[in-house]
Design an enzyme around this catalytic site. Sequence first.
Site, PDB file in Angstrom:
ATOM      1  N   GLY A 218       3.852   7.643  -6.660  1.00 40.40           N
ATOM      2  CA  GLY A 218       5.249   7.878  -7.031  1.00 40.40           C
ATOM      3  C   GLY A 218       5.405   8.380  -8.449  1.00 40.40           C
TER       4      GLY A 218
ATOM      5  N   HIS B 275      -9.509   5.462   1.335  1.00 36.72           N
ATOM      6  CA  HIS B 275      -9.280   4.022   1.394  1.00 36.72           C
ATOM      7  C   HIS B 275      -7.877   3.708   1.908  1.00 36.72           C
ATOM      8  CE1 HIS B 275      -9.672  -0.202   0.314  1.00 36.72           C
ATOM      9  NE2 HIS B 275      -8.476  -0.114  -0.266  1.00 36.72           N
TER      10      HIS B 275
ATOM     11  N   ASN C  41       9.634   1.789  -8.740  1.00 38.46           N
ATOM     12  CA  ASN C  41       8.460   1.174  -9.366  1.00 38.46           C
ATOM     13  C   ASN C  41       8.895   0.037 -10.294  1.00 38.46           C
ATOM     14  OD1 ASN C  41       5.391   1.538  -9.914  1.00 38.46           O
ATOM     15  ND2 ASN C  41       6.303   1.396 -11.956  1.00 38.46           N
TER      16      ASN C  41
END
Length: 456
Positions: free
Chosen positions: A422, A238, A360
């Site tokens: 990550g 995807h 993040n």
Amino acid sequence: MRLFWKLLLTLLVALLLTAVVSSWLGQQWSLQSQSIETRLDGLEQQGELAASLYNSEGVNAYHNWWRQGMRRNRSIGFLLDAHGTHVLKRALPPELEKLAAEVVQSGKSIRMIQPTRISVALPVHADDRTMYWLASSRLPPELIRQNRLTQLGIQLAFTLLMLLLVSSLLARMLTRPMARLSRTARIFGEGSLTTRPDPALINRRDEIGDLARNFTTMAEHLESLVNSHKQLLRDVSHELRSPLARLGVALEIARSKLGSGETDTLQEELDRIQMEADRLNALIGEVLALARFDQAAVEMAHETIDLADLLENLTSDLSFEAGADGKHVQLQLQAPTTLKTTLKGDAAWMRRALENIARNAIRYTAKEGSVEITEGILNEKITISIRDHGPGAPEASLSHLFDPFYRVSEARERQSGGYGLGLAIARQVIQAHGGNIHAANHTEGGLEITVTLPAG
């Protein structure tokens, strides 16, 4: 009860029961032998009395005594002279004739114990004369028992029976659950990953239950691993499909502009192509990095890492990037200056791991918000916590944040960027350095990720 104690107690009970029965049989045989010995002694004493009566009062007195005594005692007895002839001139029973000949010839006492009768033959002395006494008595029903050899045979048969029963019990105790567990393992090995041991096996409180529970844990882990690999393939497909599709669109637009002569706006489409190519390259790099960790193919350097310096440099770089959105990155070094927060490892990989966590946090922190990085020492271990001021994560999702391609909401637009790799790479790096990492929602809001590393 543990299987060890079941086996031990079963064997102990079997041995105890065998010992009790053997002891009881031996006691019965001993009582029987004592009773028979007492009767033999009684028959021999009758011989002494018969010889004394015969010599002192004559043959008539002996005859009267013999007739009354033998009838009363349910036995027969014969007093023989020195030549082996009955003093009453009566014929001896056939079963005693041979015994009479043996005692006269040997001059020694003889005892015979047969299943239904006992007999004695012995020399008796009266008035310097040697005579012989023969006596035989029928055993009462309660004393007609098996001989010693038969007793040993019964004990041996009982012991073998107990061994057979115990062996059957132990075999049933061990083989049946193991066969059921083996059948489950075979079905699982054939590809049915949802197969689990029978609940009756899992609920056992012994070693087999431990094995069933360990098998269940292993099966769940393998099923999760296989499913995660399948999900990884779907996610990678995807993630690759989206930039490739955008590349195709950008190329078509670039070609159309090139064909129409609109070269002045062509640079915008070329920049789009370059950006999508860079995204593809970054994604492939992260996927390859994660695969190398899974295959233990990453070679870590073994150098001294000063985490305080590393975090200061990282904070400086991140603050510059976060400032574009009005966000702030704050570093707090709480460890005493007398303690060096150093460890042995690979500085490049460690920086990459901490940078992934911090980026993040920046990604999900609201504008004008801050990301707090704190370093300290707890229980002789280095702790690094990175907290954002974002929405946090559902409690059920906290344990999955470090899974590849995991997102709290699949429907969330990926405007924040990232591919969900990550934190997965960060976990691999931290674990490779002997540490651990976990996520939790902060009590005052936001998500806090804590890294614990060994100092050294």
